[in-house]
Design an enzyme around this catalytic site. Structure first.
Site, PDB file in Angstrom:
ATOM      1  N   SER A 169      -9.318 -54.796  84.257  1.00 46.83           N
ATOM      2  CA  SER A 169      -8.928 -53.586  83.564  1.00 46.83           C
ATOM      3  C   SER A 169     -10.177 -53.161  82.392  1.00 46.83           C
ATOM      4  CB  SER A 169      -7.671 -53.804  82.797  1.00 46.83           C
ATOM      5  OG  SER A 169      -7.639 -53.275  81.782  1.00 46.83           O
ATOM      6  N   TYR A 184      -1.551 -59.422  78.512  1.00 50.17           N
ATOM      7  CA  TYR A 184      -2.276 -58.581  79.624  1.00 50.17           C
ATOM      8  C   TYR A 184      -3.907 -58.650  79.279  1.00 50.17           C
ATOM      9  CZ  TYR A 184      -3.527 -54.559  82.327  1.00 50.17           C
ATOM     10  OH  TYR A 184      -3.825 -53.885  83.375  1.00 50.17           O
TER      11      TYR A 184
HETATM   12  P1  NAD Z   1       1.874 -50.530  90.033  1.00 53.86           P
HETATM   13  O1  NAD Z   1       2.541 -51.195  89.249  1.00 53.86           O
HETATM   14  O2  NAD Z   1       1.782 -49.616  90.971  1.00 53.86           O
HETATM   15  O3  NAD Z   1       1.373 -51.887  91.139  1.00 53.86           O
HETATM   16  C1  NAD Z   1       1.157 -53.311  90.875  1.00 53.86           C
HETATM   17  C2  NAD Z   1       1.773 -53.950  92.104  1.00 53.86           C
HETATM   18  O4  NAD Z   1       1.608 -55.459  91.961  1.00 53.86           O
HETATM   19  C3  NAD Z   1       3.231 -53.360  92.491  1.00 53.86           C
HETATM   20  O5  NAD Z   1       3.157 -53.177  93.790  1.00 53.86           O
HETATM   21  C4  NAD Z   1       4.076 -54.705  92.043  1.00 53.86           C
HETATM   22  O6  NAD Z   1       5.108 -54.948  93.290  1.00 53.86           O
HETATM   23  C5  NAD Z   1       2.837 -55.903  92.596  1.00 53.86           C
HETATM   24  N1  NAD Z   1       3.341 -57.096  92.006  1.00 53.86           N
HETATM   25  C6  NAD Z   1       3.914 -57.299  90.650  1.00 53.86           C
HETATM   26  N2  NAD Z   1       3.960 -58.786  90.464  1.00 53.86           N
HETATM   27  C7  NAD Z   1       3.568 -59.103  91.671  1.00 53.86           C
HETATM   28  C8  NAD Z   1       3.561 -60.569  92.048  1.00 53.86           C
HETATM   29  N3  NAD Z   1       4.056 -61.604  91.515  1.00 53.86           N
HETATM   30  N4  NAD Z   1       3.369 -60.890  93.428  1.00 53.86           N
HETATM   31  C9  NAD Z   1       3.024 -59.883  94.130  1.00 53.86           C
HETATM   32  N5  NAD Z   1       2.914 -58.526  93.835  1.00 53.86           N
HETATM   33  C10 NAD Z   1       3.200 -58.264  92.738  1.00 53.86           C
HETATM   34  O7  NAD Z   1       0.408 -50.578  88.944  1.00 53.86           O
HETATM   35  P2  NAD Z   1      -1.253 -50.297  89.631  1.00 53.86           P
HETATM   36  O8  NAD Z   1      -1.650 -49.463  88.578  1.00 53.86           O
HETATM   37  O9  NAD Z   1      -1.273 -49.970  90.730  1.00 53.86           O
HETATM   38  O10 NAD Z   1      -1.600 -52.005  89.085  1.00 53.86           O
HETATM   39  C11 NAD Z   1      -2.578 -52.534  90.149  1.00 53.86           C
HETATM   40  C12 NAD Z   1      -3.284 -53.336  89.170  1.00 53.86           C
HETATM   41  O11 NAD Z   1      -4.566 -52.554  88.694  1.00 53.86           O
HETATM   42  C13 NAD Z   1      -2.774 -54.218  88.406  1.00 53.86           C
HETATM   43  O12 NAD Z   1      -3.526 -55.426  88.269  1.00 53.86           O
HETATM   44  C14 NAD Z   1      -3.143 -53.671  86.896  1.00 53.86           C
HETATM   45  O13 NAD Z   1      -3.152 -54.574  85.866  1.00 53.86           O
HETATM   46  C15 NAD Z   1      -4.520 -52.883  87.288  1.00 53.86           C
HETATM   47  N6  NAD Z   1      -4.907 -51.922  86.344  1.00 53.86           N
HETATM   48  C16 NAD Z   1      -4.199 -50.666  86.526  1.00 53.86           C
HETATM   49  C17 NAD Z   1      -4.500 -49.584  85.812  1.00 53.86           C
HETATM   50  C18 NAD Z   1      -3.568 -48.464  85.705  1.00 53.86           C
HETATM   51  O14 NAD Z   1      -4.151 -47.589  84.816  1.00 53.86           O
HETATM   52  N7  NAD Z   1      -3.176 -47.953  86.806  1.00 53.86           N
HETATM   53  C19 NAD Z   1      -5.566 -49.695  84.627  1.00 53.86           C
HETATM   54  C20 NAD Z   1      -6.367 -51.043  84.508  1.00 53.86           C
HETATM   55  C21 NAD Z   1      -5.867 -51.978  85.494  1.00 53.86           C
END
Ligand code: NAD
Length: 261
Positions: free
Chosen positions: A145, A158
């Protein structure tokens, strides 16, 4: 599109929604056989897999909690049993929660660290172990991130987890470069996924985020999936230990944009 990705085998964790889902869909378009890991809501990956198969792609799903060693081994074993090998590991699963640090319980701290950071460690370790044993010049891509760089009050767990992912990635890249295994990191900015759903339905909160993005819009999951596909492909064959920031300029000091300073 990257022709060398055709028929490779990939695991994507947390792939039933958001970035993981977009990555799985992009991989399937590239002709990769995709293992879709999900934690809950079995029907979501099922629908995606049906769509992928209807378009001629190949994908399978496996439940598992990335913070649990046994589950991560199960996910990797499933990929190998189903598709015969493993070339690409995407440690994408992650969670976040807003809590002022003075109120942050050890339980909440551990939950975020064990999902985001330990999950990347376990997924990387198991994938690399298999690649070493089978002399596969594979690749690991971790989902970090912008908060591996930008401090984030109320999200200490986080930010700490993402800072940890940065050095985990760099260390693994160095450790396994002689084996031809590349390990890289993606650092998204603000992307339109369920993790941000609540924030982006509040116009004021959304505007506050937009003000931090020089390119002026919230990123789309497909824009992150495109970065993952490139990093997985042989077009990135000499790239390891890197963080690819995909953030619309968020890490470029947006407050200086108008020439101030
Ligand atoms: P999201 O909530 O749609 O996806 C996260 C996924 O991880 C979900 O499908 C959830 O079920 C799964 N998950 C959570 N805990 C878990 C576990 N213990 N075991 C297996 N699966 C698990 O959100 P996203 O934005 O798609 O996030 C994906 C990644 O991207 C994350 O690591 C997040 O920190 C990172 N990220 C997202 C953003 C953003 O703005 N969306 C920005 C920076 C980083």
């Amino acid at each position: 599109m990257y022709p060398d990705l055709k028929n490779k085998v990939a695991v994507v964790t947390g792939a039933s929604s958001g970035l993981g889902k977009a990555i799985a869909q992009r991989f399937a378009k590239e002709g990769i056989k995709v293992v879709v890991n999900y934690l809950t809501e079995e029907d979501k990956p099922e629908i995606m897999i049906e769509e992928i198969k209807a378009k001629g792609g190949e994908a399978s799903k496996i439940q598992g909690d990335v913070s649990q060693e046994h589950d991560v081994k199960k996910i990797i074993d499933f990929a190998i049993d189903t598709y015969g090998t493993l070339d690409i590991m995407v440690n994408n699963a992650g969670i976040q929660a807003e809590i002022p640090t003075e109120e942050l319980s050890l339980e909440s701290w551990n939950k975020v660290i064990s999902t985001n950071l330990t999950g990347c460690f376990l997924g990387s370790r198991e994938a690399i172990k298999y690649m070493l044993d089978h002399k596969i010049k594979g690749t690991v891509i971790n989902m970090s991130s912008v908060h591996q760089e930008i401090p984030w009050p109320h999200f200490a767990h986080y930010a700490a987890s993402k800072g940890g992912i940065k050095l985990l990635t760099e260390t693994l890249a160095l450790e396994y470069a002689p084996n031809g295994i590349r390990v890289n990191n993606i650092a998204p900015g603000a992307i339109d996924t369920p993790i941000n759903a609540e924030k982006f339905t509040d116009p004021e909160a959304k505007k506050a985020v937009l003000d931090l993005i020089p390119m002026g819009y919230i990123g789309k999951p497909e824009e992150i999936a495109a970065c993952v596909a490139w990093l997985a492909s042989s077009e990135a064959s000499y790239v390891t230990g890197m963080t690819l920031f995909a953030d619309g300029g968020m890490t470029q000091y947006p407050s200086f944009q108008s020439g101030k300073g």
